[in-house]
Scaffold this active site. Structure first.
Site, PDB file in Angstrom:
ATOM      1  N   HIS A 180       0.216 -11.788 -11.935  1.00 13.20           N
ATOM      2  CA  HIS A 180      -1.215 -11.531 -11.954  1.00 13.20           C
ATOM      3  C   HIS A 180      -1.538 -10.361 -12.873  1.00 13.20           C
ATOM      4  O   HIS A 180      -0.692  -9.522 -13.157  1.00 13.20           O
ATOM      5  CB  HIS A 180      -1.715 -11.220 -10.546  1.00 13.20           C
ATOM      6  CG  HIS A 180      -1.332 -12.266  -9.546  1.00 13.20           C
ATOM      7  ND1 HIS A 180      -2.168 -13.289  -9.176  1.00 13.20           N
ATOM      8  CD2 HIS A 180      -0.174 -12.453  -8.850  1.00 13.20           C
ATOM      9  CE1 HIS A 180      -1.548 -14.059  -8.280  1.00 13.20           C
ATOM     10  NE2 HIS A 180      -0.342 -13.574  -8.068  1.00 13.20           N
ATOM     11  N   ARG A 231       0.691 -13.160 -17.663  1.00 13.85           N
ATOM     12  CA  ARG A 231      -0.368 -13.352 -16.676  1.00 13.85           C
ATOM     13  C   ARG A 231      -0.728 -14.834 -16.613  1.00 13.85           C
ATOM     14  O   ARG A 231      -0.674 -15.545 -17.614  1.00 13.85           O
ATOM     15  CB  ARG A 231      -1.596 -12.534 -17.063  1.00 13.85           C
ATOM     16  CG  ARG A 231      -2.754 -12.677 -16.077  1.00 13.85           C
ATOM     17  CD  ARG A 231      -4.032 -12.078 -16.628  1.00 13.85           C
ATOM     18  NE  ARG A 231      -5.155 -12.313 -15.743  1.00 13.85           N
ATOM     19  CZ  ARG A 231      -6.409 -12.045 -16.042  1.00 13.85           C
ATOM     20  NH1 ARG A 231      -6.700 -11.527 -17.219  1.00 13.85           N
ATOM     21  NH2 ARG A 231      -7.377 -12.285 -15.187  1.00 13.85           N
ATOM     22  N   HIS A 232      -1.089 -15.297 -15.426  1.00 18.12           N
ATOM     23  CA  HIS A 232      -1.516 -16.694 -15.274  1.00 18.12           C
ATOM     24  C   HIS A 232      -2.746 -16.979 -16.136  1.00 18.12           C
ATOM     25  O   HIS A 232      -3.484 -16.079 -16.540  1.00 18.12           O
ATOM     26  CB  HIS A 232      -1.809 -16.999 -13.803  1.00 18.12           C
ATOM     27  CG  HIS A 232      -2.918 -16.163 -13.231  1.00 18.12           C
ATOM     28  ND1 HIS A 232      -4.249 -16.388 -13.488  1.00 18.12           N
ATOM     29  CD2 HIS A 232      -2.883 -15.087 -12.414  1.00 18.12           C
ATOM     30  CE1 HIS A 232      -4.987 -15.503 -12.862  1.00 18.12           C
ATOM     31  NE2 HIS A 232      -4.191 -14.687 -12.201  1.00 18.12           N
TER      32      HIS A 232
END
Length: 593
Positions: A547, A364-365
């Site tokens: 995401h 995930r970012h």
């Protein structure tokens, strides 16, 4: 206990009537199992072998409903076999791929001969006898060929059966209903209306023409052997959703379910208030126990996947009754039909075979700046003339240049300073672990591309590996404000901002195809197709930067389709999945291992 359940229990709680003990019952009774639970186990497993019933009893030792006198529901279907069935299954796959899932995909190809009805567990054998008597009585007159006529409307597509063949099939259904009433004391409603084999139902009107074209491609000239199949289902879960476990899960708390790959879980969508984000409450078909389970360890299953096939009567193309009886006799074992053969490899297993020895790391970012400073973050850091300045140390030092100015960052925010630190820590951890990667795919969102760049820098690979921007793994567009998808940085703008972008990469899902406010199923399908293509085309291990399944501005945050696709559809040996935390995630930007 709910009032509806109380009424249901009272309705079916007649005392067991005495009858001769069948052969399958004797070994189980000798082990000390009560008669009523033994009969329940036999009915739930299709009365195939005592061994299967024994396994069911052991699995359901903690089932709170084990002693409840709730019978199975039964239904009789006329099912095609051979080349026609193969073509119908091909239609099922293509219609789902081209036109999305509709109600017809919930059940296998069939013609309904009677509605679902209940039968007491100790009388199930009588149903088998009713099926045999009805079949024997109509065998000589059963049509050699069943004519199928295509019928189409705005919400229905299927084959109609008309004429004398339809009359014979209806007579068979009515004969079975009569015999079932006499032998098993069951109230069976045979189908007396238009006989049909549904191809598609409750689909989008604009898909009608495509579905019709696919249906017309089904060759109907082949001879087909039809079988009358008796199925059962658990009447308690008719209106529940059915999930299939893809991975093993060992409970971390006493209120969680144990999952094994292939387990089916019944989930009531109206009873999920107690579940945390990413979790659902369900009842295991295998054990009968209720508890929490991580939703992204599962995939949606079809309604009929949990049905149990009991017996089937084959209307042979050969009219020689003696040859049919010989064949029937050879298919029995100790008076019981042999269990059906195992299903072919599932799509998951087939995918596992193709990506063996590959690994995909899903990351995930890092923390996004608007997650900390809110929707008005851009107003806090921009001057009246539209220039950026840093009002807080957790704002980034600078922003890359965009052709349309600073306003486009509003719906495509960058990483915060903490997010930059998190991304570097994640890259440093990967370096220490010794993991080797050959390719990196990132969502086109700036925060994802930034995370990919920072991880590659820590791995000392920023010059060797170019970032492949894949719009197919962008987050659910329904979360985005407005009626259009957010304006994202172009590949040229990213290169100008010193991101090492692979401009020659052809994405699985082009950016122009992103739909604003897409449905959840469209989201899952998009992510699935993208991840599958990445896994199938990548020669070695890869990293996906995308995401989370949550959004910082959604009060009732939903579990997203990217992890659902990555773990549920593209899992393979050596591939990592993600189990969501039962509490609020304290550390965004974590590596999902």
């Amino acid at each position: 206990m709910a009032a509806g359940e109380t009424q249901l229990y009272a309705k079916v709680s007649n005392k067991l009537k005495g009858r001769s003990t069948p052969l399958l019952l004797e070994p189980l009774l000798a082990m000390g199992f009560p008669v009523h639970t033994t009969l329940k186990a036999l009915a739930a497993t299709g009365r195939k072998t005592a061994e299967e019933a024994l396994v069911w009893l052991h699995d359901h030792c903690n089932d709170p409903s084990l002693d409840d006198p709730i019978p199975q529901e039964y239904a009789l279907f006329l099912c095609p076999t051979g080349p026609l069935l193969e073509k119908l299954q091909e239609f099922w796959r293509e219609s789902k791929r081209q036109c999305a899932k509709n109600r017809a995909h919930e059940v296998f190809p069939h013609v309904t001969l009677c509605d679902f009805f209940t039968c007491e567990d100790q009388k199930v054998e009588c149903l088998y006898e009713a099926l045999k008597r009805a079949g024997d009585r109509l065998l000589g007159s059963f049509p050699v060929a069943v004519p199928l006529a295509l019928h189409s409307s705005i919400s229905y597509l299927g084959f109609f059966i008309n004429g004398s063949p339809a009359d014979v099939i209806r007579e068979f259904a009515m004969t079975f209903a009569t015999e079932a009433s006499l032998l098993a004391d069951c109230s069976v409603k045979p189908c007396t209306k238009q006989l049909h084999l549904t191809l598609a139902h409750k689909f989008y009107p604009h898909h009608q023409r495509t579905l019709e074209q696919l249906a017309r491609a089904i060759p109907l000239g082949h001879s087909c052997q039809w079988t009358a199949a008796l199925y059962s289902r658990d009447m308690r879960f008719v209106h529940y959703q059915t999930l299939r476990a893809l991975f093993q899960y060992k409970p971390q708390n006493v209120d969680e379910l144990t999952l094994s790959p292939g387990d089916y879980i019944f989930v009531d969508p109206t009873q999920q208030d107690e579940a945390s984000e990413g979790w659902v409450i369900g009842i295991s078909q295998r054990t009968g126990c209720r508890g929490f389970l991580p939703e992204n360890y599962t995939d949606r299953a079809s309604e009929s996947d949990t049905w149990v096939k009991h017996r089937m009567y084959t209307f042979s193309l050969a009219t020689d009754l003696n040859s049919r009886k010989d064949s029937e006799a050879s298919s029995r074992c100790n008076g019981e039909f042999l269990p059906q053969t195992a299903r072919s490899l599932s799509s998951l297993q087939a995918l596992q075979a193709t990506v063996e020895r590959k690994s995909v790391l899903v990351v995930r970012h890092g923390e996004r700046v608007d997650q900390i400073f809110g929707k008005s973050w851009l107003q806090q850091c921009s001057t009246p003339d539209g220039k950026y300045y840093r009002p807080d140390l957790n704002f980034p030092c600078s922003l890359p240049r965009r052709s349309r100015g600073i306003k486009d960052f509003e719906n495509d925010p960058p990483l915060s300073s903490c997010g930059i630190f998190q991304s570097r820590i994640a890259g440093d951890a990967l370096l220490d672990s010794g993991i080797r990667i050959s390719s990196v795919f990132a969502s086109p969102a700036l925060r994802c591309v930034q995370t990919a760049k920072l991880i590659l820098e820590e791995l000392k690979l920023e010059k060797k590996i170019k970032i492949r921007v894949e719009p197919g793994i962008f987050e659910w567009t329904k979360w985005e404000a407005g009626k259009t998808t957010p304006t994202l940085m172009s590949l040229e703008e990213l290169k100008e901002a010193n991101f090492n972008i692979d401009t020659g990469y052809r994405p699985a899902f082009p950016l122009s195809a992103l739909l604003p406010a897409e449905s959840y199923q469209e989201y899952v399908d998009r992510c699935t197709a993208s991840v599958v293509q990445i896994v199938n085309t990548c020669p070695q291990d890869s990293v996906l930067i995308s995401h989370s399944g949550r959004h910082p501005h959604c009060e009732s945050r939903l579990r997203a389709g990217l992890l659902h696709a990555a773990t549920a559809r593209a899992a393979a040996p050596g591939m990592w999945g993600f189990c969501p935390a039962r509490e609020k995630d304290p550390f965004p930007g974590h590596v999902l291992l």
